[in-house]
Structures are given as structure tokens and as C-alpha cells.
Design a protein around this motif. Sequence first.
Motif, PDB file in Angstrom:
ATOM      1  N   THR A  27       0.775  -1.092  -0.092  1.00 24.48           N
ATOM      2  CA  THR A  27       0.035  -0.032   0.100  1.00 24.48           C
ATOM      3  C   THR A  27       0.886   1.278   0.022  1.00 24.48           C
ATOM      4  OG1 THR A  27      -0.188  -0.021   2.265  1.00 24.48           O
ATOM      5  CG2 THR A  27      -2.039  -1.077   1.109  1.00 24.48           C
ATOM      6  N   PHE A  83       3.302   1.728  -1.716  1.00 25.93           N
ATOM      7  CA  PHE A  83       3.505   2.081  -3.197  1.00 25.93           C
ATOM      8  C   PHE A  83       2.329   2.968  -3.788  1.00 25.93           C
ATOM      9  CE2 PHE A  83       6.946  -1.124  -2.815  1.00 25.93           C
ATOM     10  CZ  PHE A  83       7.764  -0.664  -3.672  1.00 25.93           C
ATOM     11  N   VAL A  84       1.087   2.394  -3.353  1.00 27.60           N
ATOM     12  CA  VAL A  84      -0.138   2.907  -3.855  1.00 27.60           C
ATOM     13  C   VAL A  84      -0.440   4.153  -3.386  1.00 27.60           C
ATOM     14  CG1 VAL A  84      -2.690   2.675  -3.786  1.00 27.60           C
ATOM     15  CG2 VAL A  84      -1.130   0.517  -4.023  1.00 27.60           C
ATOM     16  N   TYR A  89       1.896   6.271  -2.322  1.00 28.17           N
ATOM     17  CA  TYR A  89       2.926   7.236  -3.147  1.00 28.17           C
ATOM     18  C   TYR A  89       2.423   7.596  -4.570  1.00 28.17           C
ATOM     19  CZ  TYR A  89       7.210   9.121  -4.981  1.00 28.17           C
ATOM     20  OH  TYR A  89       8.221   9.992  -5.654  1.00 28.17           O
ATOM     21  N   GLY A  90       2.128   6.550  -5.320  1.00 32.61           N
ATOM     22  CA  GLY A  90       1.428   6.753  -6.739  1.00 32.61           C
ATOM     23  C   GLY A  90       0.315   7.857  -6.668  1.00 32.61           C
ATOM     24  N   LEU A  91      -0.759   7.617  -5.694  1.00 30.93           N
ATOM     25  CA  LEU A  91      -1.824   8.615  -5.608  1.00 30.93           C
ATOM     26  C   LEU A  91      -1.365  10.086  -5.249  1.00 30.93           C
ATOM     27  CD1 LEU A  91      -4.488   6.740  -3.638  1.00 30.93           C
ATOM     28  CD2 LEU A  91      -4.733   7.636  -5.832  1.00 30.93           C
ATOM     29  N   LEU A 139       1.308  11.163  -5.999  1.00 32.40           N
ATOM     30  CA  LEU A 139       2.097  11.867  -7.192  1.00 32.40           C
ATOM     31  C   LEU A 139       1.040  12.319  -8.385  1.00 32.40           C
ATOM     32  CD1 LEU A 139       5.244   9.511  -8.206  1.00 32.40           C
ATOM     33  CD2 LEU A 139       5.188  11.925  -7.545  1.00 32.40           C
ATOM     34  N   TYR A 140       0.058  11.634  -8.239  1.00 30.85           N
ATOM     35  CA  TYR A 140      -0.894  11.737  -9.330  1.00 30.85           C
ATOM     36  C   TYR A 140      -1.586  12.967  -8.797  1.00 30.85           C
ATOM     37  CZ  TYR A 140      -5.585  11.158 -11.587  1.00 30.85           C
ATOM     38  OH  TYR A 140      -6.448  11.348 -12.468  1.00 30.85           O
TER      39      TYR A 140
END
Lengths: 333, 334
Positions: A144, A146-147, A149-151, A153-154
Motif C-alpha cells: 500500500t 507504493f499505492v 505514493y502513486g496517488l 504523485l497523481y
Amino acid sequence: MSSISATPSATPFISIAVRRRFVRRNAWGLSIYAILIVLFVIEKLVHPGLNAFDIQTLVIETLPLALAAMAQASVVLVGGIDLSIGTMMALVNVVAARWMVNADAKQATFDSIVIILGTAALGALTGFVITISRVPDIIVTLATSFVWYGLALYVLPTPGGGIPFDFANLVNGELWGWLPEGVFVLACIVLVVWLPWYRSRLGLSVYALGSDRMAAFLSGVNVARTRIAAYALGGLFVGMAGIALLAETSQGDPNSASSFTLNSVACVVLGGVSLAGGRGGLLGPIAAAFVLNIIRAILGFLRVDPNYATVIQGAIVVLVVLFAGVLALRRRK
Amino acid sequence: MSATAPASSPTVEAGPGRIAEFQRRLSDQPLYALAAILVILFVILSIISPGYRSLHSVSSTVQVAAILGIMAGGQTLVLLTAGVDLSVASVASAAAYLMAQNNVHGAFAAILIGLAVGLVAGLVNGIGVGVFGVQPLIMTLGIGAILGGMLIVYSQAETNGAPVVPQVMYELGTRTVFRYIPLDVLLVWLPLSVILILGLKYSGLGRAIIAIGDNPVACRLAGVRSWQVLIVTYVISGGLSAVAGMILGGNNNAVDLQLASSYLLLTVAAAVIGGTSVFGGSGGYAGTIFGALILTVLDAFLTVINATEAVRQMLYGLLILLLAWAYARLAGNT
């Protein structure tokens, strides 16, 4: 078990045995506060001009880490570990920075409440996935992280956004001209969130589960619900930590919080919470967060290269846990 | 987790159905499930991007996977003892950086220096965990932080000029023999895999590593010198991380202070996807090899679909979670 029980209903007739037991049980938590006081004295010695402003700065810088440590402690107490704290803080940080950039204090307060409830829900979701998937905590929260962090960045690929000044001042200001409001906020959170939790059935279940999961399960503790609740509480604190971070830096940055995961673990261990779960409280980790930052401040006053400061900070953490190991070895003999 | 799961005791058969039979076979032979996942991922990748359907791309995928595989080898051993090594990334970065910085003294000396960094860091970790009984998580975390900080200080103080990767490491990290066999796989990963798989099965040390993770109390009562085993395990982990870091430096033909930082969590993920339990005592290196290959193909997949960094991170996290979940379900490895 935690240093919270520092108020054994204040009767003057506490037997010596009870008092001894209290000291023995809370020896680690008490000594971290002693260390904190010693460090304050050292800071005053190396920087005689130490004033309210320096203390205020220390509190503002420490608040996010203290809250992150509380989040980690909530999860560690139940026998888990949360490696997604840093990136979830980053997610909170950027969402809040985008929402609040043109908001007034009232709107910002509302946004904060929404965000904090949202992270509590994300925490509960994490706990839920851990429970039903039977994948170990460390792996689920690693994934999670990673998830989130991706969010993050988004939501905000590059640093930006902001926070209304008067809202940030709620934690950055001073009460009655001398008490840093960060301390006040922490005290409120402990009194309003942690104490009722600790005293409740749920709190008891958390400690039971952390001490011995099998025994707790056999005595009828609802394992799934307790773990999910512990992760939800952790999420609640992470939300607060992310907003406190934004109040400190006044700018959203998806990479701003990466160090908090590991530092929160360090605080939890320094604060006397067993990584195996079931032992310790939240007051120890809070003190540990102050200890780590005050060391940094002292080294700053001594004009030590900040990179050396990282080395020294790490060395202190390692030495403390080695020392605890020596103590444990001697006790066993 | 296993403690809460009276239902998952191996003697209970979940009904006579075909699915249960299938599950039983999979839990006997988890490697088949991993191989199947790997093949499926590769097929999907080849359908989306036909360019990947070639021996050449297989070869370069394996070449990159070797770095993760080597680093995850040490992690697997540590996980088997019911520990975790969170210093692997710092050790790998430090080893690669010191190697490149000391290349002026000759490639051999430079590589020895890099290796020494890993062995010393592993020794300190091992002493902390084995002798002082510190929780592995916090010990390795602290050593990793110290090493990272020291590396920054060193990089600012050094006077040897810009770091240069030794030619031999560059060749090791990028060359192939017989066109398709990567040099790092042939010379490092393959021999290492054989040693680790056979060593865990047949050597006394390998059995002690698994036994300590399985039941430390029984080990102590049986007279196993746990502290020695733990020290050796962490030294191996540090050494392998250093080797992997130096090969990574060779593969990139450049080093920086954060060279291997993204590998930290991947080593744990590779071992766990490969069926090694984070609670110690069960698993092995063969699964980790597949774990490293799967994660590398996954990475290639995310590159191929041209995702932005944000989407990439999200998918990566979700896929790791789904893999671990599916694997836990299929192989009953809880």
C-alpha cells in the motif's frame, strides 16, 4: 503498561509495592522523559541564548514525527507494523495542500476533518485487507505504501499548494504567550483520543492481542475487529501528522514524508514499545520524537554538518537498543 | 498470523473437491504456481508489446533480475531466521559508491573495498541481533541510516575525483556470452543459486538457519549456537547486497548515493512472493528466484504500457499485493 497509567487515581495511600511496580513497569518510559530533560539542559548549555522561539521551533518541527510515531505505536501495539505511514502522510500532505491553497481557516478546518476521517478509513481498509488476505502486515503495508505514493504523485506531481496562515497558526502559534500550541494539541489528542481508547474494551483487546494472539483469540477477543480498529486509529493519527507536516512546511510535496516511516519505527522502539506488540504506550514514542529532534537541534547549535547529524542520530538509536539488549541479557542471568 | 488460524492446520482437508486437490498440489509444489504466474505475465507482456517476444529481451530481463535476485538472496536467509534486513539498499549503494570512488587504486582493490563495506555492515548487524538480542528490524534500520549518512559525508569529503565504475564490473553487468547468456547470471547468480538452494537443504548452517526461524527456543535447548548462526547470516546478507550493488553500478555504468534505494522493499517482496515466510522457518531460495523474475517482468510491463510514474507506483503496489494475496490463497502459505 503505558506511562499513561501515571495517574493511579492519585490516592495518597498507594502502597510502596504498587509504586515500585509502577516504576518497574514504566522504567523505560520514565527514562526517556529523563533523557529528554537532560537533553534540554544540554541544549541550554550549548546555546545559552535558548528562548521561547527555539522551543517553539522544536515543537513545530517535532509535531509531525510525534503524530507519525503515535500512528506507528497504535499499530505496533496490536502486533502489526505499518510501512506505509510515510507515503500516506505524503498523500495527506498533497491533498490538503491542494484543497487548502485558497481556503479560509473555517474551510481548512472542515477539510482537515474530512481528510483525517478519510485516512482513518484507509487505515481500516489496510487492516481489513491484512485480516482477510492473511498476508503479513509488513507485506500489505509495503504494497500500500507504493499505492499511496502513486496517488500522491497523481494528485500533485511537483511541490505546490499551500495552507491558510491562520489555520497553520493553530498549531504553530503560542498559547498565553508561552505554551507552544503544538504541545497543547498533542495533549488534547492524547486526552481525547488515546485515553478513552486505552481505557475501553477495545484498548484492552489491543494489548491482549499484541501480547499473545492465540490466547486472546481463545478468550473471545474479536481478532479481526480489533486489528482493523488499531489500523484505523493509526490512520487517524497519520491524517493529523500529514496536516501537521503541511502546517510546518506550508507547501505540499509528494516526496516530503519519505523519512517518516522509518523514523516512526525508531521512535516507537526508543519510546519503549515492543515491536512484538502488547507492551508500551503512546507517551513514550511522543517523548522519543522530541528526543530525536532535540539531538538534531543541539547538533545544529554546535554547527555540526547536518549529514553527520543523521549519522549521530542513527548511532544513538542503535546504541540505545544495544543498551536495552544488554539490560535484558543481565536480567535473564 | 499462523497462530490465529486453527483452520489452516495442514491435517484439515478442505473437502474432496477438485479445487482442494489442486490447492493441495500447489501447496506441495509452490514453485509451479510461481512459474505459471511468471509465464502468464510474460505472455501478457508479449501480447501488449510484441517486441518483447524475443530471446534477446528474455536475456536482458534476466540480466537485470539477477541484481534483485542476488540482493534478495541475503534477504531470504535473514527472513528464514525470522529477521529482516532493512540495510540491504544502503549497503548496496555504499559498496557501489566506494568501489567507483576507489577505482583509482585498481579494480581489484576497489571491488574488495566494496565487498568489505557489506561484510562489516553485516557483521555489525549480526552482532546486534545475535549477541545483544536487538530486534532485527530496528538494528538493520539504524545501521542502514548510519551507513547512508556516512556515505553522504564521505562523498563530500573525498578527493579522488568523480567516481568511475571499474571496467570489469561494467562488463559483468552488461555483457553476455553466446549472445544470450548474461555474464552476471553465468558467473554470479547461477553459482550463487546452486550454493544457496543446496546449502539450505544439506549444509548444517542452512539447516540451522531454518531451524532458528522455526523455533528459536528448541534450537537453544538443542545446543545450537544461535548467535553464531545469526552473525554468519547477516554477514552473508551484507556481502550479497554489496555484490549486487556493485553489479548494479556496472549495469548502470554510473553510481550515485541513492543507487539501490528502490531495491530495499523489492528484496522483501521478492522473497515473500517466492513463498518465504516473514515469520521465519519456511521457504527457500528457489522461490525467491521466481519472485525476482516476476517483479522484474512486472517492471518491464509497467514500462511497456507507458504509464506515468504515479500510475506505475500504484499498479506496482496493487500487483505486489495481489500476487502475495493470490499466492497465500493458492499455496495455503499463511
